[in-house]
Design a protein around this motif. Structure first.
Motif, PDB file in Angstrom:
ATOM      1  N   MET A   1     -13.404  15.272 -31.422  1.00 18.98           N
ATOM      2  CA  MET A   1     -12.434  15.957 -30.559  1.00 18.98           C
ATOM      3  C   MET A   1     -12.623  15.480 -29.116  1.00 18.98           C
ATOM      4  SD  MET A   1     -12.642  19.764 -32.251  1.00 18.98           S
ATOM      5  CE  MET A   1     -11.481  20.445 -31.072  1.00 18.98           C
ATOM      6  N   TYR A   2     -12.246  14.204 -28.871  1.00 20.32           N
ATOM      7  CA  TYR A   2     -12.487  13.616 -27.561  1.00 20.32           C
ATOM      8  C   TYR A   2     -11.560  14.161 -26.482  1.00 20.32           C
ATOM      9  CZ  TYR A   2     -15.471  10.343 -30.006  1.00 20.32           C
ATOM     10  OH  TYR A   2     -16.472   9.783 -30.765  1.00 20.32           O
ATOM     11  N   SER A   3     -10.467  14.751 -26.893  1.00 18.82           N
ATOM     12  CA  SER A   3      -9.535  15.300 -25.905  1.00 18.82           C
ATOM     13  C   SER A   3      -9.938  16.693 -25.427  1.00 18.82           C
ATOM     14  CB  SER A   3      -8.132  15.353 -26.497  1.00 18.82           C
ATOM     15  OG  SER A   3      -8.109  16.195 -27.643  1.00 18.82           O
ATOM     16  N   LEU A   4     -10.961  17.317 -26.057  1.00 20.80           N
ATOM     17  CA  LEU A   4     -11.381  18.680 -25.686  1.00 20.80           C
ATOM     18  C   LEU A   4     -12.159  18.646 -24.373  1.00 20.80           C
ATOM     19  CD1 LEU A   4     -11.510  21.675 -26.545  1.00 20.80           C
ATOM     20  CD2 LEU A   4     -13.694  21.152 -27.658  1.00 20.80           C
TER      21      LEU A   4
ATOM     22  N   LEU B   1      -5.431   8.902 -21.163  1.00 21.78           N
ATOM     23  CA  LEU B   1      -6.223   8.520 -22.326  1.00 21.78           C
ATOM     24  C   LEU B   1      -5.405   7.635 -23.263  1.00 21.78           C
ATOM     25  CD1 LEU B   1      -8.017  11.879 -23.211  1.00 21.78           C
ATOM     26  CD2 LEU B   1      -8.906   9.957 -21.891  1.00 21.78           C
ATOM     27  N   ARG B   2      -6.081   6.660 -23.873  1.00 23.55           N
ATOM     28  CA  ARG B   2      -5.428   5.792 -24.857  1.00 23.55           C
ATOM     29  C   ARG B   2      -5.295   6.567 -26.170  1.00 23.55           C
ATOM     30  NH1 ARG B   2      -4.882   0.337 -24.983  1.00 23.55           N
ATOM     31  NH2 ARG B   2      -6.262   0.141 -23.180  1.00 23.55           N
ATOM     32  N   THR B   3      -4.157   6.514 -26.792  1.00 22.31           N
ATOM     33  CA  THR B   3      -3.943   7.228 -28.044  1.00 22.31           C
ATOM     34  C   THR B   3      -4.679   6.546 -29.184  1.00 22.31           C
ATOM     35  OG1 THR B   3      -2.306   8.042 -29.591  1.00 22.31           O
ATOM     36  CG2 THR B   3      -1.840   5.920 -28.572  1.00 22.31           C
TER      37      THR B   3
ATOM     38  N   LYS C   1      -1.236  27.056 -21.225  1.00 28.63           N
ATOM     39  CA  LYS C   1      -1.258  25.941 -20.282  1.00 28.63           C
ATOM     40  C   LYS C   1      -0.826  24.649 -20.975  1.00 28.63           C
ATOM     41  CE  LYS C   1      -4.830  27.748 -17.231  1.00 28.63           C
ATOM     42  NZ  LYS C   1      -6.137  27.466 -16.586  1.00 28.63           N
ATOM     43  N   VAL C   2       0.219  24.014 -20.451  1.00 30.29           N
ATOM     44  CA  VAL C   2       0.661  22.725 -20.958  1.00 30.29           C
ATOM     45  C   VAL C   2       0.116  21.673 -20.018  1.00 30.29           C
ATOM     46  CG1 VAL C   2       2.640  21.279 -21.520  1.00 30.29           C
ATOM     47  CG2 VAL C   2       2.738  23.749 -21.915  1.00 30.29           C
ATOM     48  N   HIS C   3      -0.799  20.863 -20.505  1.00 25.59           N
ATOM     49  CA  HIS C   3      -1.424  19.878 -19.632  1.00 25.59           C
ATOM     50  C   HIS C   3      -1.671  18.590 -20.390  1.00 25.59           C
ATOM     51  CE1 HIS C   3      -4.642  22.584 -21.276  1.00 25.59           C
ATOM     52  NE2 HIS C   3      -4.969  21.412 -21.821  1.00 25.59           N
ATOM     53  N   THR C   4      -1.987  17.591 -19.629  1.00 18.96           N
ATOM     54  CA  THR C   4      -2.258  16.267 -20.176  1.00 18.96           C
ATOM     55  C   THR C   4      -3.683  15.885 -19.820  1.00 18.96           C
ATOM     56  OG1 THR C   4       0.064  15.684 -19.835  1.00 18.96           O
ATOM     57  CG2 THR C   4      -1.466  13.867 -20.246  1.00 18.96           C
ATOM     58  N   LYS C   5      -4.326  15.192 -20.767  1.00 16.63           N
ATOM     59  CA  LYS C   5      -5.712  14.789 -20.568  1.00 16.63           C
ATOM     60  C   LYS C   5      -5.764  13.436 -19.862  1.00 16.63           C
ATOM     61  CE  LYS C   5      -7.450  18.242 -22.916  1.00 16.63           C
ATOM     62  NZ  LYS C   5      -6.198  18.836 -23.394  1.00 16.63           N
ATOM     63  N   TYR C   6      -6.637  13.369 -18.849  1.00 18.17           N
ATOM     64  CA  TYR C   6      -6.879  12.129 -18.127  1.00 18.17           C
ATOM     65  C   TYR C   6      -8.386  11.932 -18.026  1.00 18.17           C
ATOM     66  CZ  TYR C   6      -2.011  12.661 -16.641  1.00 18.17           C
ATOM     67  OH  TYR C   6      -0.646  12.812 -16.625  1.00 18.17           O
ATOM     68  N   ARG C   7      -8.787  10.684 -17.764  1.00 18.32           N
ATOM     69  CA  ARG C   7     -10.193  10.399 -17.519  1.00 18.32           C
ATOM     70  C   ARG C   7     -10.347   9.966 -16.068  1.00 18.32           C
ATOM     71  NH1 ARG C   7     -14.301   9.866 -20.770  1.00 18.32           N
ATOM     72  NH2 ARG C   7     -12.968   9.636 -22.606  1.00 18.32           N
ATOM     73  N   CYS C   8     -11.324  10.562 -15.396  1.00 15.53           N
ATOM     74  CA  CYS C   8     -11.549  10.246 -13.986  1.00 15.53           C
ATOM     75  C   CYS C   8     -12.049   8.806 -13.852  1.00 15.53           C
ATOM     76  CB  CYS C   8     -12.549  11.230 -13.382  1.00 15.53           C
ATOM     77  SG  CYS C   8     -12.959  10.859 -11.660  1.00 15.53           S
ATOM     78  N   TRP C   9     -11.458   8.074 -12.914  1.00 20.04           N
ATOM     79  CA  TRP C   9     -11.835   6.682 -12.686  1.00 20.04           C
ATOM     80  C   TRP C   9     -13.227   6.593 -12.061  1.00 20.04           C
ATOM     81  CZ3 TRP C   9      -9.544   2.271 -14.201  1.00 20.04           C
ATOM     82  CH2 TRP C   9      -9.992   1.079 -13.638  1.00 20.04           C
TER      83      TRP C   9
ATOM     84  N   CYS D   1     -15.986   9.209 -12.151  1.00 21.08           N
ATOM     85  CA  CYS D   1     -17.140   9.731 -12.898  1.00 21.08           C
ATOM     86  C   CYS D   1     -16.981   9.650 -14.409  1.00 21.08           C
ATOM     87  CB  CYS D   1     -17.428  11.183 -12.499  1.00 21.08           C
ATOM     88  SG  CYS D   1     -16.126  12.345 -12.964  1.00 21.08           S
ATOM     89  N   GLY D   2     -15.794   9.388 -14.891  1.00 16.98           N
ATOM     90  CA  GLY D   2     -15.582   9.244 -16.320  1.00 16.98           C
ATOM     91  C   GLY D   2     -15.391  10.541 -17.073  1.00 16.98           C
ATOM     92  N   GLU D   3     -15.410  11.683 -16.379  1.00 16.25           N
ATOM     93  CA  GLU D   3     -15.211  12.961 -17.045  1.00 16.25           C
ATOM     94  C   GLU D   3     -13.735  13.182 -17.356  1.00 16.25           C
ATOM     95  OE1 GLU D   3     -17.235  15.294 -18.091  1.00 16.25           O
ATOM     96  OE2 GLU D   3     -19.100  14.327 -17.423  1.00 16.25           O
ATOM     97  N   LEU D   4     -13.505  13.986 -18.413  1.00 13.72           N
ATOM     98  CA  LEU D   4     -12.125  14.327 -18.770  1.00 13.72           C
ATOM     99  C   LEU D   4     -11.584  15.381 -17.830  1.00 13.72           C
ATOM    100  CD1 LEU D   4     -12.330  14.439 -22.667  1.00 13.72           C
ATOM    101  CD2 LEU D   4     -11.348  12.644 -21.246  1.00 13.72           C
ATOM    102  N   VAL D   5     -10.285  15.215 -17.469  1.00 12.20           N
ATOM    103  CA  VAL D   5      -9.626  16.152 -16.567  1.00 12.20           C
ATOM    104  C   VAL D   5      -8.294  16.546 -17.184  1.00 12.20           C
ATOM    105  CG1 VAL D   5      -8.770  16.553 -14.238  1.00 12.20           C
ATOM    106  CG2 VAL D   5     -10.686  14.994 -14.596  1.00 12.20           C
ATOM    107  N   ALA D   6      -8.044  17.861 -17.281  1.00  8.47           N
ATOM    108  CA  ALA D   6      -6.771  18.362 -17.812  1.00  8.47           C
ATOM    109  C   ALA D   6      -5.878  18.740 -16.640  1.00  8.47           C
ATOM    110  CB  ALA D   6      -7.015  19.556 -18.722  1.00  8.47           C
ATOM    111  N   LEU D   7      -4.702  18.121 -16.544  1.00  7.81           N
ATOM    112  CA  LEU D   7      -3.803  18.371 -15.424  1.00  7.81           C
ATOM    113  C   LEU D   7      -2.428  18.779 -15.924  1.00  7.81           C
ATOM    114  CD1 LEU D   7      -4.665  15.290 -13.152  1.00  7.81           C
ATOM    115  CD2 LEU D   7      -5.497  17.627 -12.913  1.00  7.81           C
TER     116      LEU D   7
END
Length: 424
Positions: free
Chosen positions: A333-336, A413-415, A378-386, A388-394
């Motif tokens: 569950m990498y998107s969590l 994130l790449r699908t 909450k409707v958000h999209t997952k991104y990875r910080c350039w 620190c590399g942590e996941l960010v939901a925006l």
């Protein structure tokens, strides 16, 4: 014949230390009965009820000085004997003279004093007052002073008789200025029974009896210090229990207390040493060390149950990160992300900054179940910080900023889905 017997006969000092009369001069005017002051045999009373049936043994009776009228007599009741003194003949007129005679001739020590038979009035050694005859006195232990140390204060109790019970001492302490509520006392680490007397315990002048005192319990991992009130007869298990009760924390198997670098036995099994024996005193500092304990996180949305090992000083956010890491490793569950859900224990929402020990008041303990609740609204999209590399939901309305490092550049994130394109 009346009077003291034959007037022609002469009396004298006998070998027993008392005044003796000739054999035919005994009795109060009765020539045939030797029952008067002059008969040496009468200086000791007979034993009542002796023989096969047994009975009560009367005290010895000693007569000092020549026989005299009752109004000139002083009776002193010792524990093992009665001494009858002719004050006129022995020239005893004051309290000082009486104390001097009894000390030199009868073995009276400074630990004892003379008092009236009812015990209400004592003869002062220091005041040389004139005696009022006749006198009936008893020998009783000299009152002592005791110090009661309780809750950081010391109160002196003076004129404490040795026949007072601990219950009476406690009552007297509460009546004194500064005396507070106190229900128990200890001496040299032993709890004193309310029915014990000062004499039975063997207390001496200026001995100190202990009530409650404060011990500092330091939890370095949680950065907390708590003052706990204990008794000297308490053991380490009592100290731990009182600390957990006061801080409303749960006891985890393997938790320990350390004093001066040594681990204390807090199991409570068998006979443990008292705090007094361990030399734990007022303001002593004891370290608390919590043990690791297991809990279960239950995620009904994804049908996941994760067993995690945590400690009291873990924050809720640390617990959520543990869950995210486990979900990524085991469930892919990498998107969590940590901000995607909240934790619920019982009916209480757990805030990210809270430490787990704070939920001890809600009975968070080993094998407790914490529910994972996803924030569906909450409707958000997952991104990875350039950065620190942590996941960010925006969400679309959110500013582009990493919640972990503050970076302003994020990458979508790449699908993982297979994409098939048909070229023409």
């Amino acid at each position: 014949m009346s009077g003291w017997g034959n007037e022609a006969a002469e009396g004298g000092w006998g070998t027993g230390g008392g005044w003796e009369e000739p054999e035919d001069n005994g009795g109060w005017g009765n020539e045939n009965k030797n029952v008067g002051w002059g008969d040496e045999k009468d200086n000791r009373m007979d034993v009542e009820g002796s023989g096969a049936g047994g009975g009560h043994v009367e005290k010895k009776k000693e007569v000092v000085g020549k026989p005299g009228a009752p109004e000139y007599m002083i009776k002193v009741d010792f524990e093992d004997r009665e001494v009858h003194i002719n004050a006129m003949d022995m020239e005893i007129k004051t309290t000082t003279q009486l104390y001097t005679y009894l000390t030199r001739k009868q073995g009276l020590t400074n630990d004892y004093r003379l008092a009236t038979e009812d015990g209400e009035e004592a003869l002062d050694r220091e005041e040389d007052t004139e005696l009022t005859l006749p006198l009936n006195l008893i020998v009783e232990p000299e009152p002592i002073s005791l110090q009661i140390q309780h809750d950081g204060s010391m109160i002196l109790l003076d004129q404490i008789a040795l026949n007072l019970t601990i219950e009476q001492v406690l009552r007297e302490y509460r009546r004194r200025p500064g005396g507070t509520s106190l229900n128990s006392l200890s001496y040299e680490g032993r709890r004193l029974s309310e029915n014990e007397t000062i004499g039975q315990i063997g207390l001496k002048n200026n001995d100190v009896l202990l009530g409650e005192f404060s011990v500092s319990i330091v939890d370095n991992e949680c950065n907390k210090t708590e003052e706990v009130k204990v008794y000297a007869y308490d053991g380490p298990s009592d100290l731990l229990r009182k600390f957990l009760d006061k801080t409303r924390r749960c006891n985890h198997y393997g938790s320990s207390l350390l004093f001066e670098g040594k681990e204390l036995d807090v199991s409570g099994d068998g006979e443990e040493q008292s705090l007094f024996a361990l030399k734990i005193r007022e303001k002593s500092q004891v370290t608390y060390r919590s043990a690791e304990f297991p809990i279960k996180l239950k995620d009904t949305k994804f049908n996941i149950e994760e067993d995690l090992k945590v400690m009291d000083h873990f924050t809720v956010k640390m617990l959520k990160r543990l869950y995210v890491e486990r979900a990524r490793e085991e469930k892919d569950m990498y998107s969590l992300a940590v901000d995607d859900f909240k934790l619920i224990f019982g009916e209480t929402e757990m805030k990210d900054e809270d430490m787990l020990y704070q939920f001890g008041q809600y009975k968070l303990k080993s094998y407790s179940i914490i529910h994972v609740q996803h924030e569906e609204s909450k409707v958000h999209t997952k991104y990875r910080c350039w950065m620190c590399g942590e996941l960010v939901a925006l969400r679309p309305s959110d500013a582009i900023r990493c919640r972990h490092c503050g970076g302003r550049v994020v990458q979508k994130l790449r699908t993982r889905k297979s994409m098939v394109h048909i070229a023409r």
